[in-house]
Design a protein around this motif. Structure first.
Motif, PDB file in Angstrom:
ATOM      1  N   LYS A 193      -5.283 -18.991  25.120  1.00 36.39           N
ATOM      2  CA  LYS A 193      -6.735 -18.855  25.329  1.00 36.39           C
ATOM      3  C   LYS A 193      -7.485 -20.056  24.761  1.00 36.39           C
ATOM      4  CE  LYS A 193      -7.851 -14.156  26.297  1.00 36.39           C
ATOM      5  NZ  LYS A 193      -8.833 -13.065  26.076  1.00 36.39           N
ATOM      6  N   THR A 198      -7.692 -18.180  31.060  1.00 38.26           N
ATOM      7  CA  THR A 198      -8.691 -17.150  31.319  1.00 38.26           C
ATOM      8  C   THR A 198      -7.986 -15.797  31.479  1.00 38.26           C
ATOM      9  OG1 THR A 198      -8.484 -17.433  33.691  1.00 38.26           O
ATOM     10  CG2 THR A 198     -10.121 -18.809  32.566  1.00 38.26           C
ATOM     11  N   ASP A 199      -8.752 -14.724  31.435  1.00 37.13           N
ATOM     12  CA  ASP A 199      -8.198 -13.390  31.678  1.00 37.13           C
ATOM     13  C   ASP A 199      -7.544 -13.312  33.060  1.00 37.13           C
ATOM     14  OD1 ASP A 199      -8.934 -12.468  29.241  1.00 37.13           O
ATOM     15  OD2 ASP A 199     -10.390 -10.996  29.955  1.00 37.13           O
ATOM     16  N   THR A 231      -8.292 -15.581  18.747  1.00 34.68           N
ATOM     17  CA  THR A 231      -9.152 -14.795  19.608  1.00 34.68           C
ATOM     18  C   THR A 231      -8.398 -13.540  19.988  1.00 34.68           C
ATOM     19  OG1 THR A 231      -8.206 -15.990  21.463  1.00 34.68           O
ATOM     20  CG2 THR A 231     -10.370 -16.713  20.708  1.00 34.68           C
ATOM     21  N   THR A 244      -6.912 -10.913  22.395  1.00 29.16           N
ATOM     22  CA  THR A 244      -6.405 -11.428  23.646  1.00 29.16           C
ATOM     23  C   THR A 244      -6.059 -10.420  24.719  1.00 29.16           C
ATOM     24  OG1 THR A 244      -4.234 -11.330  22.692  1.00 29.16           O
ATOM     25  CG2 THR A 244      -5.408 -13.431  22.574  1.00 29.16           C
TER      26      THR A 244
END
Lengths: 139, 139, 139, 139, 139, 139
Positions: free
Chosen positions: E101, E106-107, F9, F11
């Motif tokens: 990340k 990205t997701d 972050t 995730t």
């Protein structure tokens, strides 16, 4: 080389022989020959030599990890074989069985090792199947 | 027990304690306690005791395979741990590390074992990734 | 046998044929032939016969576990095949597919089995990849 | 075909060629040829064609999943290879390496990919061996 | 610490914090902090620090292998995640997903990655289940 | 959410509940509820719903593969469990054990299934360890 009928290309790497080896690769091959007291480098080293960094790193890790320490070299080879059997890696089973024999592994020891590998693989799955909880005293 | 909201049922087995154990199970529990010189049976044996045949067969196999032979008992425990680490079986790692400690495994030995396990898992994959051919002398 | 050029030794075990079999091994071979109604022992039994204890223990476990119980023998063979496919064990896939056919497995059943094995291996990884939490009602 | 000596039967499936293919299978073969711009269908598709449902479902899944999205097609092929190496699937390593080459994978990229696969397999096992706890910030 | 009731001993290693770290370990921790621009070392490094050689070797391998080359750093992280998902290593999935990340994953990319991992695990098993033969053009 | 101390972050994905579900996801959730006769969707479907394509494809594959065919639905669930045990997927073991119970699996059947899974995992490794050659009659 492209085969237009299939649209395919041959893809994987061939072992590198002494003549085609770069200076860096040749140097590591020589270290292996000297350390192992052998005249011909095996396919494992020749093939990963396609990536000289991987060859160098793997050889250095092997020397550091497999040398005599709190565990002797034979025990380390036996552990190597047990992992390779669990991962079904024929090459590693055969090459480390050969290495272990040179360090004193008898046929009887290899058979006992295999029995332990079989049992551990069975009980590992029993534990997962029954979802056995870790005892407090083991945490 | 059925949870009508999900339509689900609780499914897996609970450890069997001494009171609920059948005669057959109790007899094996007693053998384990005597052989291991312990007072409390661990969750592994208690949970697989839900199937008395599996309990009996596993205990008998373990006794036969893990006793001193060409390999000593400590080496066998180390092999067990190496397989269990490769299979990511936390319970087996923890219980056989405890067993190995009782048989003389030091922290230094365990660290070296782990380094071998890590390396073998890496090189097993290198062999598969490069599709290394078995050398003639290893066949 | 030592190959001085490589410093290697041939290492693994050959199948044991009827002539070279010890009394103990011969006895188990005869049990297998009788039980299975076959005239020739397959490589699996011949090879693990290098360790008569492993041969005996494995045969006894197989007889106990694979006999008709709450699950019929065909279902047990199908489960065996599914595990062997997940572990990529060609020998076990082939030999247990042969055994299952003798017990009534049709080609259509084998194809459906394979589809389940494929799907389960996919969703097992989806669960790990998404780190799906166990629902309360499943605990 | 039954071999009475062993009591065995040949068991697994042969690749299906264009002539023997059913209408449904032929239709999917034609889609594959058109989409891939190839003249001959590879053994993977021919063999799973024994189960037309599996053939259709797998082809549809592949088309949906491997097309360009947030990740480009080459990256997806590289991921496919990495998984196949970890699972020791020679066929998938070779066929997806061929596919990746057509999409731009160089030898240098493949070597780097292999190094990552080796390292990840090593550290995955180190994590399990040391039973490393997930940090709070990662939960 | 011994629990006499079970005959057990606590066995595995605890993470090493900055205060207890040896000079060698502290030096590597500082390199990690500097390189990663972080203030706190994660449990992975703290735990394998119980074996300073393994800590040093793993950090050096990681730096060499994961740096930008023919593949960019993000692609390498994605490959790492795919292997870790296939091996069901939660820690490595979470930590490398965090790392990816930071490098731009990205997701949407992660979801596509997971779909590839799922599919590859399915088709790897289909290949083994059907015992698909390697096509000549792939050899 | 970024934790500047670690540079990390958060995730991975959270389960999606009915309120946050998109129209496409809601439609599939409704199909699952209807087909399964349940009121609450389990975490597996809710979590993979982060990728609606994966949700749809997986649900469709499951419906096609797990419906009654040459094998009945219970046998298919048992195969699913056996694969999930071999892959150590707790979620899949628990959820498919629940599904199998609804289709008639008794505790006795589950115990026998586990015994087969344990044995198959052991003999798969024996085959690899002894490098047993495939008999001619099995080819």
């Amino acid at each position: 080389m492209i085969n237009p009928k299939y649209g395919g290309t041959m893809t994987l790497f061939k072992p590198i022989d002494d003549k085609k080896a770069s200076v860096k690769v040749k140097k590591i091959f020589n270290k292996i020959k000297k350390e192992r007291k052998i005249k011909v480098i095996s396919n494992f080293w020749r093939t990963i030599a396609n990536d000289p960094n991987t060859l160098e790193r793997t050889w250095n890790s092997l020397c550091q990890i497999m040398r005599k320490g709190a565990l002797n070299q034979l025990t380390k080879e036996l552990l190597y074989i047990a992992v390779s059997m669990t991962n079904s890696c024929e090459y590693c089973i055969r090459s480390h069985a050969a290495a272990a024999k040179k360090k004193g592994m008898t046929d009887k020891m290899l058979k006992e090792l295999i029995a332990v590998v079989g049992l551990a693989n069975e009980t590992n799955r029993l534990v997962e199947s029954y979802q056995v909880e870790v005892d407090d005293y083991l945490k």
